[in-house]
Scaffold this active site. Structure first.
Site, short mmCIF file in Angstrom:
data_model
loop_
_atom_site.label_atom_id
_atom_site.label_comp_id
_atom_site.label_asym_id
_atom_site.label_seq_id
_atom_site.Cartn_x
_atom_site.Cartn_y
_atom_site.Cartn_z
N ARG A 219 7.26 11.26 10.10
CA ARG A 219 7.07 10.62 8.79
C ARG A 219 8.34 10.63 7.94
O ARG A 219 8.39 9.99 6.90
CB ARG A 219 5.96 11.31 8.01
CG ARG A 219 4.57 11.04 8.56
CD ARG A 219 3.52 11.83 7.80
NE ARG A 219 2.18 11.46 8.20
CZ ARG A 219 1.40 10.60 7.57
NH1 ARG A 219 1.85 10.01 6.48
NH2 ARG A 219 0.20 10.32 8.00
N GLU B 95 17.06 -1.30 15.20
CA GLU B 95 16.45 -0.04 14.78
C GLU B 95 17.15 1.17 15.38
O GLU B 95 17.42 2.15 14.68
CB GLU B 95 14.97 0.01 15.19
CG GLU B 95 14.01 -0.68 14.27
CD GLU B 95 12.58 -0.52 14.74
OE1 GLU B 95 11.73 -0.14 13.92
OE2 GLU B 95 12.31 -0.77 15.93
N CYS C 299 6.61 10.64 3.72
CA CYS C 299 6.88 12.06 3.87
C CYS C 299 5.68 12.76 4.49
O CYS C 299 4.59 12.21 4.55
CB CYS C 299 7.19 12.68 2.51
SG CYS C 299 8.52 11.83 1.62
N LYS D 232 8.34 6.93 10.81
CA LYS D 232 7.32 6.30 11.65
C LYS D 232 6.19 5.66 10.85
O LYS D 232 5.84 4.52 11.05
CB LYS D 232 6.75 7.36 12.60
CG LYS D 232 5.74 6.81 13.60
CD LYS D 232 6.41 5.97 14.65
CE LYS D 232 5.46 5.44 15.67
NZ LYS D 232 6.10 4.47 16.56
N ASN E 170 4.29 13.05 -1.57
CA ASN E 170 4.54 11.86 -0.78
C ASN E 170 4.14 10.67 -1.62
O ASN E 170 3.05 10.65 -2.19
CB ASN E 170 3.71 11.89 0.51
CG ASN E 170 3.88 10.62 1.33
OD1 ASN E 170 4.86 9.92 1.19
ND2 ASN E 170 2.91 10.33 2.18
N GLY E 171 5.01 9.67 -1.74
CA GLY E 171 4.68 8.49 -2.53
C GLY E 171 5.78 8.17 -3.52
O GLY E 171 6.90 8.70 -3.44
N HIS F 296 20.83 -25.73 13.82
CA HIS F 296 20.65 -25.86 12.38
C HIS F 296 21.31 -24.70 11.63
O HIS F 296 20.94 -24.41 10.49
CB HIS F 296 19.16 -25.93 12.03
CG HIS F 296 18.48 -27.14 12.59
ND1 HIS F 296 18.75 -28.43 12.16
CD2 HIS F 296 17.56 -27.27 13.58
CE1 HIS F 296 18.03 -29.28 12.84
NE2 HIS F 296 17.29 -28.62 13.72
N GLU G 66 10.88 -9.28 17.94
CA GLU G 66 10.63 -7.88 18.23
C GLU G 66 11.80 -7.27 19.00
O GLU G 66 12.19 -6.11 18.74
CB GLU G 66 9.33 -7.73 19.01
CG GLU G 66 9.03 -6.34 19.54
CD GLU G 66 8.83 -5.29 18.47
OE1 GLU G 66 8.75 -4.10 18.82
OE2 GLU G 66 8.79 -5.63 17.27
N TRP H 203 11.27 11.64 3.67
CA TRP H 203 11.97 10.37 3.82
C TRP H 203 12.40 9.97 2.42
O TRP H 203 11.57 9.77 1.54
CB TRP H 203 11.06 9.31 4.44
CG TRP H 203 11.77 8.00 4.66
CD1 TRP H 203 12.61 7.68 5.68
CD2 TRP H 203 11.67 6.82 3.84
NE1 TRP H 203 13.06 6.38 5.55
CE2 TRP H 203 12.50 5.84 4.43
CE3 TRP H 203 10.98 6.51 2.67
CZ2 TRP H 203 12.64 4.56 3.88
CZ3 TRP H 203 11.12 5.24 2.12
CH2 TRP H 203 11.93 4.28 2.73
N LYS I 229 14.03 -4.07 17.72
CA LYS I 229 14.22 -2.84 18.48
C LYS I 229 15.71 -2.50 18.61
O LYS I 229 16.11 -1.35 18.47
CB LYS I 229 13.61 -3.00 19.89
CG LYS I 229 12.11 -2.90 19.92
CD LYS I 229 11.63 -1.52 19.56
CE LYS I 229 10.26 -1.53 18.92
NZ LYS I 229 10.17 -2.05 17.58
#
Length: 609
Positions: free
Chosen positions: A27, A489, A2, A604, A103-104, A505, A482, A74, A486
């Protein structure tokens, strides 16, 4: 995750709080709110929309004040809803005496909630934050600074909080433990925020609070006590923070802009690197590098994938064994420490809670040789590590990391060359060749970006799919990881990545005509093995989308779509190939109409565990 901003001033602070929230929205953007001291009362405005909507809401209600706090959220405890949005009031909205943002995560919130409920407090939200607000109200003795010091002793977990009281109209108190918080100093006014960017243009005089600090902000003074309640002086730094609100120019989204900034920021990150030398990583680096005989890399998300790529480089070039750990897992398992280990953390923000905790855990095990690859020179990660390489990606607004990732790879490749040199495994000729290749990266990346129109055509096909596989081999397997990250996301397409040899496999069972299979195909020693894996896909009717080097001799055909990168780039090939995957994810998301820069459920800077 946050964002917090607060102020005590002799002017209307509403514009400062709103502008700060806009800069902190990366955030978290599930909800947002502002609380102000107005004519002897606490008033607030909250929204489950974006900060721009909150701004309009406040303009309509003419909410102005000289003391206040603001928050962008968030969600952790409680769904994104107005009653869960910060700031929280206590004892209730009608007779609010305390306003608080947080925040936390408070781990003992259930225990405190039961205790406060027994005392008569009625909870309006599902958040752990409301517990803190009621706790502060319960303990309030007329001195908010003393009260907050008492309250935080009851909290278990991570927090950054800012709080003000109805009875003390020119005072904000803040505290931090495990979550970042800074103080901004002004003339006859003072501020608190999650990072300096929130206060850019308001003040450049910044204090970085330490773990356990509690700060008292008043009009003409600040007062800090440490975790033991002892008065302390923290250094004041002049920080010229960027706002992050740069003009988009010809681009539709910040993510697209940041993808196209990569030639420049790679050049900036390598600026001044005339030779390979330990001093690039800080004073005393040569002595540290001479002592270490192994490397431990700690990181999360995209940064973890850059660490996996570096493992291939360091073990191949420097011949030093490397272990790469997901930071959120490392501290919770029994590992075997070794004092001659170089502990390398990787973080865009330098505030990633899991990575900071993993770093502290590694140090507690006796591993004191620490280095960070980080994009923020003033961050907690840089302050905690003895050595650092600061990438120069600049502010990255898009939640999905792009330019931060490629500049991390550039820094990690320099680390690879330096470790090789210190260990006598890098000749002058090899050093010159590698540096020449690195200096050519901006031009090489620009040539990949020129492929955007071809990638856009692929994206139209991908936009109609709900699943995708990504394949790579060797040092390009992390690049496939990666690329899959992307895509999932920002487009919300389920995507997974595998080493291509692992297809048989298990994952091959998923391959049908409806399953696009993205293949990273550089012309390296594994190209013939990779071609065999591609044939396994085609034999099952799978559609191949191949990013190949110009000379890899992969021919387009039925079910085989090929885009050729302009050149093969040897060890630095992962940096080029990932750019093409970034563009594929971006244009697929664009075609699906998702919120590219602020994808759902994400934020972020991950500052909670």
């Amino acid at each position: 995750m946050c964002g917090i901003v607060g102020a005590v001033a002799q002017r209307n602070i509403t514009p400062i709080l709103i502008e700060g929230l806009k800069r902190l929205e990366y955030r978290g953007y599930d909800s947002c709110g502002v609380a102000l001291h107005v004519d002897g009362q606490l008033q607030r405005s909250r929204s489950t929309s974006r900060v721009a909507d909150l701004e309009q809401q406040i303009e309509h209600t003419h909410l102005h004040g000289f003391t206040g706090i603001a928050h962008t959220r968030w969600a952790t405890h409680g769904a994104p809803a107005t009653h869960n949005a910060h700031p929280h009031f206590s004892p209730s909205a009608d007779v609010a005496r305390i306003a608080l943002v947080h925040n936390g995560i408070i781990e003992n919130h259930d225990e405190l909630r039961a205790e406060l409920t027994a005392l008569g407090y009625v909870f309006q939200s599902q958040t752990d934050t409301e517990v803190i607000a009621h706790l502060v109200d319960h303990l309030y003795n007329g001195d908010l600074f003393e009260t907050v010091q008492q309250a935080v002793k009851r909290l278990t977990g991570a927090y950054a909080i800012a709080v003000f009281a109805r009875e003390e109209p020119h005072r904000v108190v803040a505290a931090r433990q495990g979550s970042p918080l800074i103080v901004g100093l002004g003339q006859g006014e003072n501020f608190v925020a999650s990072d300096a960017m929130a206060l850019a243009g308001t003040t450049d005089q910044i204090i970085y609070l330490e773990e356990g600090d509690v700060v008292d902000l008043q009009l003409g003074r600040t007062w800090i006590v440490d975790v033991n309640g002892k008065p302390v002086q923290r250094d004041v730094k002049t920080v010229h923070a960027h706002t992050g609100a740069a003009d988009l120019g010809p681009y539709r989204h910040y993510m697209q802009k940041e993808i196209f900034e990569q030639p420049r920021v790679i050049g900036d990150t390598l600026e001044g690197v005339m030779a390979v030398m330990p001093e690039l990583f800080g004073d005393g680096a040569h002595a540290v590098f001479k002592q270490i005989d192994r490397v431990l890399i700690l990181a999360c998300g995209t940064s973890y994938y850059s660490g996996l790529t570096a493992k291939y480089w360091i073990e191949s070039v420097a011949k030093i064994p490397v272990n790469v750990e997901i930071a959120s897992e490392y501290r919770y398992r029994d590992s075997v420490p070794h004092p001659n280990t170089l502990v390398v953390t990787i973080s865009q923000s330098g505030e990633t809670a899991d990575t900071l905790a993993a770093l502290k855990h590694a140090r507690s095990l006796g591993m004191e040789h620490t280095l960070t690859i980080c994009n923020v020179a003033t961050s907690a990660m840089v302050r905690e590590c003895k050595l650092a390489y600061i990438t120069r990606a600049g502010v990255e607004v898009g939640v999905a990391s792009t330019k931060a990732f490629t500049t991390q790879l550039a820094g990690l490749f320099l680390l690879t060359l330096t470790l090789a040199q210190v260990n006598g495994r890098l000749s002058d000729e090899q050093e010159a060749q590698h540096l020449k290749a690195m200096r050519h990266l901006p031009v090489a990346i620009a040539s990949v970006l020129a492929l955007e129109p071809l990638i856009m055509a692929w994206a139209e096909d991908f936009a109609r799919k709900e699943n995708a596989l990504f394949l790579g081999r060797g040092m390009h397997y992390p690049i496939a990881l990666e690329g899959a990250l992307k895509l999932k996301e920002i487009s919300y397409i389920h995507a997974e990545a595998y080493p291509a040899g692992e297809l048989k496999h298990g994952p091959l069972a998923l391959v049908t005509e409806e399953m696009p299979v993205v293949t990273v195909a550089p012309n390296d020693a594994l190209i013939e093995k990779l071609k065999s894996n591609m044939q396994e896909v085609r034999a099952r009717g799978g559609q191949l989308y191949v990013f190949a080097d110009v000379d890899s001799r992969i021919t387009p055909g039925e079910g085989v779509h090929v885009i050729r990168l302009p050149e093969h780039y040897g060890l630095l090939s992962p940096i080029l190939h990932v750019v093409s995957l970034q563009l594929l994810a971006y244009h697929t998301a664009l075609a699906r109409g998702t919120d590219v820069d602020k994808p759902r459920n994400l934020a972020k800077s991950v500052t909670v565990e």
